[in-house]
Design a protein around this motif. Sequence first.
Motif, PDB file in Angstrom:
ATOM      1  N   LYS A  26       0.824  -1.211   0.000  1.00 15.50           N
ATOM      2  CA  LYS A  26       0.000   0.000   0.000  1.00 15.50           C
ATOM      3  C   LYS A  26       0.859   1.261   0.000  1.00 15.50           C
ATOM      4  CE  LYS A  26      -4.128  -1.889   2.246  1.00 15.50           C
ATOM      5  NZ  LYS A  26      -4.995  -1.864   3.443  1.00 15.50           N
ATOM      6  N   LYS A  27       1.980   1.204   0.684  1.00 15.52           N
ATOM      7  CA  LYS A  27       2.840   2.380   0.769  1.00 15.52           C
ATOM      8  C   LYS A  27       3.631   2.612  -0.512  1.00 15.52           C
ATOM      9  CE  LYS A  27       3.460   2.166   5.779  1.00 15.52           C
ATOM     10  NZ  LYS A  27       4.421   2.022   6.895  1.00 15.52           N
ATOM     11  N   ARG A  28       3.837   1.544  -1.288  1.00 17.26           N
ATOM     12  CA  ARG A  28       4.689   1.655  -2.475  1.00 17.26           C
ATOM     13  C   ARG A  28       3.977   1.289  -3.764  1.00 17.26           C
ATOM     14  NH1 ARG A  28       6.638   0.635   1.977  1.00 17.26           N
ATOM     15  NH2 ARG A  28       8.537   1.670   2.715  1.00 17.26           N
ATOM     16  N   ASP A  29       2.653   1.144  -3.677  1.00 18.49           N
ATOM     17  CA  ASP A  29       1.852   0.803  -4.850  1.00 18.49           C
ATOM     18  C   ASP A  29       2.398  -0.458  -5.528  1.00 18.49           C
ATOM     19  OD1 ASP A  29      -0.241   1.111  -6.637  1.00 18.49           O
ATOM     20  OD2 ASP A  29       0.925   2.340  -8.019  1.00 18.49           O
ATOM     21  N   SER A  30       2.684  -1.463  -4.712  1.00 16.62           N
ATOM     22  CA  SER A  30       3.271  -2.709  -5.209  1.00 16.62           C
ATOM     23  C   SER A  30       2.189  -3.753  -5.477  1.00 16.62           C
ATOM     24  CB  SER A  30       4.261  -3.282  -4.183  1.00 16.62           C
ATOM     25  OG  SER A  30       5.245  -2.334  -3.840  1.00 16.62           O
ATOM     26  N   GLU A  31       2.535  -4.733  -6.283  1.00 16.95           N
ATOM     27  CA  GLU A  31       1.650  -5.867  -6.540  1.00 16.95           C
ATOM     28  C   GLU A  31       2.110  -7.048  -5.693  1.00 16.95           C
ATOM     29  OE1 GLU A  31       0.268  -8.909 -10.162  1.00 16.95           O
ATOM     30  OE2 GLU A  31       1.833  -7.398 -10.496  1.00 16.95           O
ATOM     31  N   ILE A  32       1.154  -7.802  -5.163  1.00 17.77           N
ATOM     32  CA  ILE A  32       1.461  -9.014  -4.408  1.00 17.77           C
ATOM     33  C   ILE A  32       1.153 -10.234  -5.268  1.00 17.77           C
ATOM     34  CG2 ILE A  32       0.815 -10.457  -2.430  1.00 17.77           C
ATOM     35  CD1 ILE A  32       0.289  -7.936  -0.845  1.00 17.77           C
ATOM     36  N   LEU A  33       2.115 -11.124  -5.366  1.00 14.27           N
ATOM     37  CA  LEU A  33       1.889 -12.418  -6.006  1.00 14.27           C
ATOM     38  C   LEU A  33       1.750 -13.446  -4.895  1.00 14.27           C
ATOM     39  CD1 LEU A  33       4.576 -12.307  -8.867  1.00 14.27           C
ATOM     40  CD2 LEU A  33       2.197 -11.523  -8.934  1.00 14.27           C
ATOM     41  N   VAL A  79      -5.277  -3.259  -2.831  1.00 15.35           N
ATOM     42  CA  VAL A  79      -3.985  -3.879  -3.148  1.00 15.35           C
ATOM     43  C   VAL A  79      -4.179  -4.853  -4.304  1.00 15.35           C
ATOM     44  CG1 VAL A  79      -2.089  -5.328  -2.320  1.00 15.35           C
ATOM     45  CG2 VAL A  79      -3.168  -3.691  -0.766  1.00 15.35           C
ATOM     46  N   LYS A  80      -3.326  -4.758  -5.301  1.00 19.35           N
ATOM     47  CA  LYS A  80      -3.401  -5.695  -6.420  1.00 19.35           C
ATOM     48  C   LYS A  80      -2.789  -7.019  -5.996  1.00 19.35           C
ATOM     49  CE  LYS A  80      -2.173  -6.462 -11.259  1.00 19.35           C
ATOM     50  NZ  LYS A  80      -1.447  -5.949 -12.455  1.00 19.35           N
ATOM     51  N   VAL A  81      -3.602  -8.075  -5.951  1.00 19.48           N
ATOM     52  CA  VAL A  81      -3.134  -9.404  -5.545  1.00 19.48           C
ATOM     53  C   VAL A  81      -3.412 -10.390  -6.675  1.00 19.48           C
ATOM     54  CG1 VAL A  81      -3.292 -11.260  -3.852  1.00 19.48           C
ATOM     55  CG2 VAL A  81      -3.645  -8.887  -3.131  1.00 19.48           C
ATOM     56  N   THR A  82      -2.377 -11.087  -7.105  1.00 17.77           N
ATOM     57  CA  THR A  82      -2.518 -12.090  -8.156  1.00 17.77           C
ATOM     58  C   THR A  82      -2.215 -13.464  -7.578  1.00 17.77           C
ATOM     59  OG1 THR A  82      -1.824 -10.510  -9.856  1.00 17.77           O
ATOM     60  CG2 THR A  82      -1.728 -12.855 -10.429  1.00 17.77           C
ATOM     61  N   PRO A  83      -3.202 -14.365  -7.509  1.00 16.45           N
ATOM     62  CA  PRO A  83      -2.943 -15.714  -6.992  1.00 16.45           C
ATOM     63  C   PRO A  83      -2.258 -16.584  -8.051  1.00 16.45           C
ATOM     64  CG  PRO A  83      -5.253 -15.481  -7.547  1.00 16.45           C
ATOM     65  CD  PRO A  83      -4.632 -14.144  -7.790  1.00 16.45           C
ATOM     66  N   ILE A  84      -1.274 -17.357  -7.611  1.00 16.30           N
ATOM     67  CA  ILE A  84      -0.565 -18.291  -8.490  1.00 16.30           C
ATOM     68  C   ILE A  84      -0.546 -19.648  -7.806  1.00 16.30           C
ATOM     69  CG2 ILE A  84       1.625 -18.855  -9.614  1.00 16.30           C
ATOM     70  CD1 ILE A  84       2.277 -15.887  -9.643  1.00 16.30           C
ATOM     71  N   ILE A  85      -0.929 -20.696  -8.523  1.00 15.27           N
ATOM     72  CA  ILE A  85      -0.918 -22.049  -7.971  1.00 15.27           C
ATOM     73  C   ILE A  85       0.031 -22.920  -8.780  1.00 15.27           C
ATOM     74  CG2 ILE A  85      -2.279 -24.118  -7.461  1.00 15.27           C
ATOM     75  CD1 ILE A  85      -4.704 -22.344  -7.112  1.00 15.27           C
TER      76      ILE A  85
END
Length: 277
Positions: A26-33, A79-85
């Motif tokens: 949130k502080k750095r406009d990052s994406e979470i994988l 927050v942009k969250v992209t799930p990977i399986i």
Amino acid sequence: MKTIIVPVDFSEHSEYALKAAAALAKKRDSEILALHMLDMHVASMNESGSYHQEQTAFLLQFAKKRFHNFLKKEYLEDVKVTPIIKHFKVFSEVNEVAKKENADLIVMGSHGATGLKELFLGSNTEKVIRFSEIPVMIVKNDLENFDFEEVVYATDFSRESIGAYLQTKSIVDDLGGKLHVLYVNTPYDNFKTTAEMHQMAAEFLIAAEGNAEKLKEVSFVCDRTIEKGILNFANSVGADLIAVSTHGRKGLSHVFRGSLSEDIANHATLPILTVKM
């Protein structure tokens, strides 16, 4: 810090990591994988091909549904969250995903002080660290404060640790924190005089940064063990994070000898940042 990977096994400790990653994102406009690895090795060896395919399809759909529910958290809003399986628990794949996605950091949860002994006996966390070519942050508790303002980086000022020092410094600058560079002098192992410590630190800084201007910011402490020195100093400055260097696939080996990294991780309640040399 644009991309953060969080290995998820749906445990409360992986949620601690996810929450910490969300605060950073949130502080750095990052994406979470958000990365989950199915444990299918046993099934693939014991079952027939057709049955295994059916089981794989079922577990994959089950994991997707569970992932969907797991990621319904208020702290993940905006927050942009992209799930990977991934189909198998191949821990080198975490690093492969990191390289493919050009990730900057891996944040993962691990058990508390007692359970962390497993971390250095072949646990998932240790395996990820061994293969990772990018920094790994280990979160052991449900953090109330996600501002890493005071960071302790302990070093022996060896030339091989210069790269890890510079990378740690860059990460701490990005986090908006203050880096406390620390050298622990012990009475039993390679004891150094004050003049020797200052000379060693000055030579290190000149090699790393081209000058020794930051020498005045380096802390030198004496303690019975390096581990106690680090933990006591971290407590004295109100540290939010302890950073250590690793040798990657050679094992979770610190810039110091012996089992120092293991001892610190077992006894520290603070998050730990590992940076590969």
